[in-house]
Design a protein around this motif. Structure first.
Motif, short mmCIF file in Angstrom:
data_model
loop_
_atom_site.label_atom_id
_atom_site.label_comp_id
_atom_site.label_asym_id
_atom_site.label_seq_id
_atom_site.Cartn_x
_atom_site.Cartn_y
_atom_site.Cartn_z
N ASP A 656 29.62 -30.71 48.13
CA ASP A 656 29.62 -31.87 48.31
C ASP A 656 29.96 -33.19 47.42
OD1 ASP A 656 27.09 -30.07 49.52
OD2 ASP A 656 26.14 -29.60 47.60
N TYR A 657 30.04 -33.51 46.33
CA TYR A 657 30.32 -34.68 45.56
C TYR A 657 30.11 -34.21 43.96
CZ TYR A 657 32.42 -38.79 45.35
OH TYR A 657 33.78 -39.72 44.62
N SER A 658 30.87 -34.98 43.23
CA SER A 658 31.26 -35.01 41.85
C SER A 658 30.67 -36.19 41.55
CB SER A 658 32.78 -34.77 41.50
OG SER A 658 32.99 -33.73 42.01
N PRO A 659 29.45 -35.96 40.04
CA PRO A 659 29.28 -34.45 39.60
C PRO A 659 28.23 -33.88 40.50
CG PRO A 659 29.25 -36.09 37.50
CD PRO A 659 29.64 -36.86 39.23
N ASP A 660 28.77 -32.42 40.94
CA ASP A 660 27.93 -31.54 41.63
C ASP A 660 26.30 -30.57 40.66
OD1 ASP A 660 27.40 -30.14 43.32
OD2 ASP A 660 29.07 -28.87 43.83
N GLU A 661 25.23 -31.77 41.45
CA GLU A 661 24.36 -31.72 40.32
C GLU A 661 23.71 -30.15 40.60
OE1 GLU A 661 23.75 -33.25 37.95
OE2 GLU A 661 25.72 -33.87 38.22
N ASP A 662 23.82 -29.88 41.89
CA ASP A 662 22.82 -28.79 42.28
C ASP A 662 23.95 -26.95 41.84
OD1 ASP A 662 25.21 -28.65 44.02
OD2 ASP A 662 24.05 -28.44 45.59
N HIS A 663 25.53 -27.20 41.63
CA HIS A 663 25.77 -25.95 41.05
C HIS A 663 25.28 -26.71 39.74
CE1 HIS A 663 29.87 -24.29 40.24
NE2 HIS A 663 28.88 -24.58 38.54
N GLY A 664 24.99 -26.86 38.68
CA GLY A 664 24.73 -27.25 37.46
C GLY A 664 23.10 -26.71 37.32
N GLY A 665 22.13 -27.48 38.54
CA GLY A 665 20.88 -26.61 38.12
C GLY A 665 20.68 -25.58 38.40
N VAL A 666 21.39 -24.46 39.82
CA VAL A 666 21.74 -23.20 39.67
C VAL A 666 22.03 -22.43 38.85
CG1 VAL A 666 22.60 -21.22 41.05
CG2 VAL A 666 21.96 -23.73 42.18
N LEU A 667 22.79 -22.96 37.28
CA LEU A 667 22.80 -22.04 36.80
C LEU A 667 22.19 -22.40 35.57
CD1 LEU A 667 24.19 -23.32 33.59
CD2 LEU A 667 26.56 -24.04 35.26
N GLN A 668 21.85 -23.19 35.03
CA GLN A 668 20.40 -23.49 34.35
C GLN A 668 19.47 -22.12 35.41
OE1 GLN A 668 19.51 -27.50 34.32
NE2 GLN A 668 19.04 -27.40 32.65
N ASN A 669 19.11 -22.53 36.17
CA ASN A 669 17.86 -21.38 37.10
C ASN A 669 18.19 -19.82 37.12
OD1 ASN A 669 15.33 -20.95 37.59
ND2 ASN A 669 15.79 -21.61 39.88
N ALA A 670 19.28 -20.15 36.34
CA ALA A 670 19.80 -18.11 36.64
C ALA A 670 19.54 -17.31 35.41
CB ALA A 670 21.28 -18.11 37.52
N LEU A 671 20.85 -18.53 34.34
CA LEU A 671 20.40 -18.22 33.24
C LEU A 671 18.20 -17.61 32.92
CD1 LEU A 671 21.65 -17.46 31.07
CD2 LEU A 671 21.82 -19.65 29.66
N GLN A 672 17.69 -19.10 32.76
CA GLN A 672 16.30 -18.87 32.56
C GLN A 672 15.74 -16.94 32.90
OE1 GLN A 672 14.74 -22.38 34.10
NE2 GLN A 672 15.61 -23.57 32.17
N LEU A 673 15.77 -17.16 34.38
CA LEU A 673 15.62 -15.94 34.96
C LEU A 673 16.17 -14.55 34.33
CD1 LEU A 673 15.33 -17.29 38.80
CD2 LEU A 673 13.05 -16.76 37.39
N MET A 674 17.39 -14.93 34.21
CA MET A 674 17.86 -13.20 32.90
C MET A 674 17.07 -13.05 32.27
SD MET A 674 21.76 -14.38 34.09
CE MET A 674 22.72 -12.97 32.66
N LEU A 675 17.07 -14.58 31.63
CA LEU A 675 15.88 -13.84 30.54
C LEU A 675 14.35 -14.03 29.87
CD1 LEU A 675 17.98 -17.13 28.52
CD2 LEU A 675 18.13 -14.73 27.66
N LEU A 676 13.87 -14.65 31.14
CA LEU A 676 12.66 -14.56 30.97
C LEU A 676 11.40 -14.65 33.11
CD1 LEU A 676 10.20 -14.47 28.95
CD2 LEU A 676 10.44 -17.13 29.14
N GLN A 677 10.76 -13.47 32.78
CA GLN A 677 10.09 -13.74 34.33
C GLN A 677 8.38 -13.70 34.09
OE1 GLN A 677 12.11 -11.05 37.01
NE2 GLN A 677 13.84 -11.96 36.54
N CYS A 678 8.07 -14.33 34.70
CA CYS A 678 6.62 -13.82 34.55
C CYS A 678 5.61 -13.37 35.40
CB CYS A 678 5.36 -15.27 34.49
SG CYS A 678 3.77 -15.12 33.92
N VAL A 679 5.35 -12.15 36.09
CA VAL A 679 4.96 -11.06 37.11
C VAL A 679 3.16 -10.92 36.83
CG1 VAL A 679 5.06 -9.81 38.98
CG2 VAL A 679 7.37 -11.01 37.61
N GLY A 680 2.71 -11.62 37.57
CA GLY A 680 1.07 -11.21 36.90
C GLY A 680 0.87 -12.24 35.68
#
Length: 734
Positions: A656-680
């Motif tokens: 896309d273009y810089s700064p590439d904000e979706d790149h940064g968003g994916v890394l944030q979301n990924a780290l959160q899901l590696m640490l914590l998930q809610c299931v039921g």
């Protein structure tokens, strides 16, 4: 080793578990943890060559790129979330307010005299130091539309403040023909005693949202007097000065009308000290909402820095009238790009901060990635502009859908300006990347449902979530016909941008069924009997997810039928894992989902690619770890060094273009899901987290719950949940 997911009934026996309200002792402990934030302040000890060496700062609506040139001048671009040009979809669709230059006599910030430039995250401030103990403090008031530059020095200095327009007659005349833009020049407002004032008048009279749109600023400073219409100078040498720039966007018919509103937003100098204290309190509260600190090796430290700085950048741009632009946000910079002419021959072209590849329109597939991580971060206020931008499109969208398809409901286009469009996508329309692409409203609903489940915001659910759910689901039931068994047939329906005019793609079937089942789980005080009955009827006619085999393994298929031509590099079948969490940990058919993930065709990393989110949701720790390290390494989707930006979280350009904000968003979301998930009712701790790393985190999850965890040296040091809904912590072990 094959993982086993052991859910401890009494986690208190495995760790120090406390459930309840945060008391004074834990609040003090939080303050101690947040001292670690200072380790991630950005420090430079030399000036920069150009805007690519800039630092970001902002208040959520107004953003600055701040840098000091080697000659010693302080410069900053002013960006804003709603400074739209006549054609928002073009590469010059979201414009800068302008550029400011501060020159100090004697050049105490020139190369050799320059001491430091520091981004202080906890206070949302950039501090610059040079000779004669000169200090410049740059901040954008978190509570008012005002930019401040506070100057102090041991010796009296003389200042020259200049406005530098990006849209002068000379710049417009020299602009390369490949940019093909038709911008107007800024209007400098004359006869402003000891002030600089300018405004851009949008000339589009055909689009109601752009009619009379005006944006600009008024600059002034202690002891600064008018030199000319774009320059202020010191009336005499001074040891201290405060420069304030008030920025405004409105739709007043006249320049005078715009100016009167802008003047009403100016802050009196007697309020600046109190304003700065309130500004610091806002940022302190922001950082106290949540945090993630990793350590254990260099990769862990790099990931922490990337996460923290990306969250900061999103906060600097995420509270305006419209969603964050994935392709540059409000922090675009000068560059030289290769642009194609009409014969597809590429030529080097110099561009300024008004330019962005892929233009000012919003691609939902890109924009969403900045917003998913705001849920776990507790940044609920930053989510609202995203939700509201699409909700404001609904009346016009419903009318357009009725005119185009002859049906009722809502169908957001994959790509549209901030006021919305509907792609031409009738059954006999030509196929294309964004034609027959209907997933957008479903993913928006998935995020809105999560927001309700995280926040418990009943008014939001009643006035925004449920009405949109009615309209979005109704579109699918009226747009598509039923087969002989009474099931809907989603055709023609794209599987993302990759497969055009597919039949029963997994993306929309997963989204349709996931949304309905999640809606059915809402409490009775929100959902009428009639609504619940309608949703159950919809669920009964939903198509079944397509299935297939790869390398002898059962997998979820892309669609029941496609044209077999891949037009983009996506894995639509993984939408059944993210964003529509049909499959995952603690859910049926986990192995089927793992097979699908492992047999996926495209394995590209970076930008909007998000396989890592599926890896985390499936508990694939090693895959998630390796991809996260790669994402944080400043590489683009082609695995080459991206840019020479100095700020560590200016990613891209990727696709896309810089700064590439979706790149940064994916890394944030990924780290959160590696640490914590809610299931039921279970909150899974460290479900895809490398146990050799250490972590201290505070994150939010469903049920108005906040979770704190410290994991160190392979052991749980402490864990706690504050919840309004009886959620329980469950440890995921290997």
């Amino acid at each position: 080793m094959k993982k086993k997911y052991l859910y401890n009934i009494a986690l208190a026996f495995a760790c120090l578990l406390s459930i309840g309200h945060i008391n004074a002792q834990s609040t003090k402990a939080d303050a101690e943890v947040l001292k670690r934030l200072d380790n991630y302040n950005v420090f430079w000890n030399t000036p920069s060559g150009n805007s690519k060496g800039s630092m970001p700062i902002g208040n959520g609506d107004i953003g600055l790129n701040v840098w000091v040139e080697k000659t010693g001048d302080l410069l900053f671009y002013i960006g804003k979330s709603d400074s739209w040009s006549e054609n928002p979809s073009t590469t010059e669709g979201l414009l800068k307010i302008g550029r400011m230059r501060l020159h100090i006599n004697g050049n105490p910030l020139k190369e050799g005299a320059f001491s430091s430039q520091v981004l202080d995250l906890r206070t949302g401030t950039i501090t610059i130091k040079g000779n004669n103990n000169l200090t410049l403090k740059v901040w954008v008031d978190a509570n008012h539309p005002v930019i401040h530059v506070d100057a102090a020095s041991l010796q009296p200095d003389e200042y020259t403040l200049s406005f530098e327009s990006l849209r002068t007659p000379a710049i417009q005349a020299a602009k390369d023909s490949l940019l093909r833009s038709k911008l107007h020049i800024d209007d400098i407002i004359a006869n402003q005693p000891n002030k600089i004032a300018w405004v851009y008048q949008n000339q589009n009279k055909k689009t109601p949202q752009l009619t009379n749109l005006k944006f600009g600023a008024i600059a002034q400073g202690d002891g600064l007097v008018t030199k000319d219409e774009t320059t202020l100078v010191s009336s005499s040498p001074q040891k201290k000065s405060n420069i304030s720039i008030t920025v405004a966007t409105n739709n007043e018919p006249t320049i005078n009308g715009w100016q009167q509103i802008a003047l009403s937003k100016m802050r009196d100098a007697t309020l600046f000290t109190a304003d700065y204290e309130a500004h610091k309190r806002w940022w302190n509260a922001f950082w106290n909402r949540s945090w993630v600190f990793l350590d254990g090796d260099k990769d862990a430290e790099t990931i922490t820095r990337a996460y923290i700085l990306q969250r900061f950048v999103s906060a600097c741009a995420g509270r305006g009238n419209y969603a964050i632009k994935y392709n540059g946000s409000i922090f675009t910079m000068d560059d030289t790009l290769l642009l194609a002419d009409k014969n597809k021959m590429k030529h080097p072209v110099a561009v300024n901060g008004d330019f962005r590849s892929w233009g000012g329109s919003y691609w939902m597939q890109n924009t969403r990635h900045m917003y998913w991580p705001m849920l776990a971060a507790g940044d609920f206020d930053l989510l609202q502009p995203f939700f509201n931008m699409y909700l404001n499109m609904v009346p016009g969208n419903k009318e357009a859908v009725k005119n185009m398809y002859g049906v009722n409901g809502v169908c957001f286009a994959e790509t549209s300006p901030f006021y919305g469009l509907v792609a031409e996508a009738k059954d006999d329309s030509k196929p294309g990347y964004v034609q027959h692409y209907y997933t957008q409203s479903l993913e928006l609903l998935a995020m809105m449902l999560d927001y309700y489940n995280y926040s418990g915001d009943v008014d939001f659910a009643k006035t925004k979530l449920l009405p949109l759910a009615d309209d979005a689901l109704r579109f699918f039931t009226e747009r598509f016909k039923k087969d002989a068994t009474g099931k809907l047939v989603f055709y023609p329906d794209n599987a993302m941008e990759t497969y055009w005019k597919a039949k029963n793609p997994a993306t929309d079937i997963a989204g349709f069924t996931y949304i309905i089942k999640t809606l059915l789980a809402l409490p009775d005080n929100l959902v009428s009997t009639q609504r619940r009955s309608t949703w159950q009827q919809y669920l009964a006619i939903a198509p079944d997810l397509p299935m297939g085999t790869k390398n002898g393994k059962p997998v979820i298929a892309v669609a029941e039928q496609t044209d077999s031509i891949r037009h983009n590099t996506e894995n639509p079948e993984l939408y059944t894992i993210f964003p529509f969490r049909v499959y995952g940990l603690n859910k049926p058919d986990l192995q089927l989902a793992k097979n699908t993930f492992n047999e996926r065709m495209i394995k590209t990393v970076g930008c909007w690619h998000h396989d890592i989110l599926s890896a985390a949701l499936l508990g694939e720790t090693e895959a998630a770890k390796n991809e996260l390290i790669k994402i944080c390494s400043l590489k683009n989707a082609k695995d080459k060094k991206d840019n020479d930006f100095r700020f560590p979280a200016f990613w891209g350009p990727g696709h896309d273009y810089s700064p590439d904000e979706d790149h940064g968003g994916v890394l944030q979301n990924a780290l959160q899901l590696m640490l914590l998930q809610c299931v039921g009712n279970d909150v899974l701790l460290l479900p895809a987290f490398p146990k050799q790393w250490n972590v201290n985190f505070k994150l939010h999850t469903e049920g108005q719950s906040t979770v704190r965890v410290e994991w160190k040296d392979g052991k749980m040091v402490s864990s706690a949940i504050e919840t309004a809904s009886g959620k329980k912590l469950k440890m995921v072990n290997e």
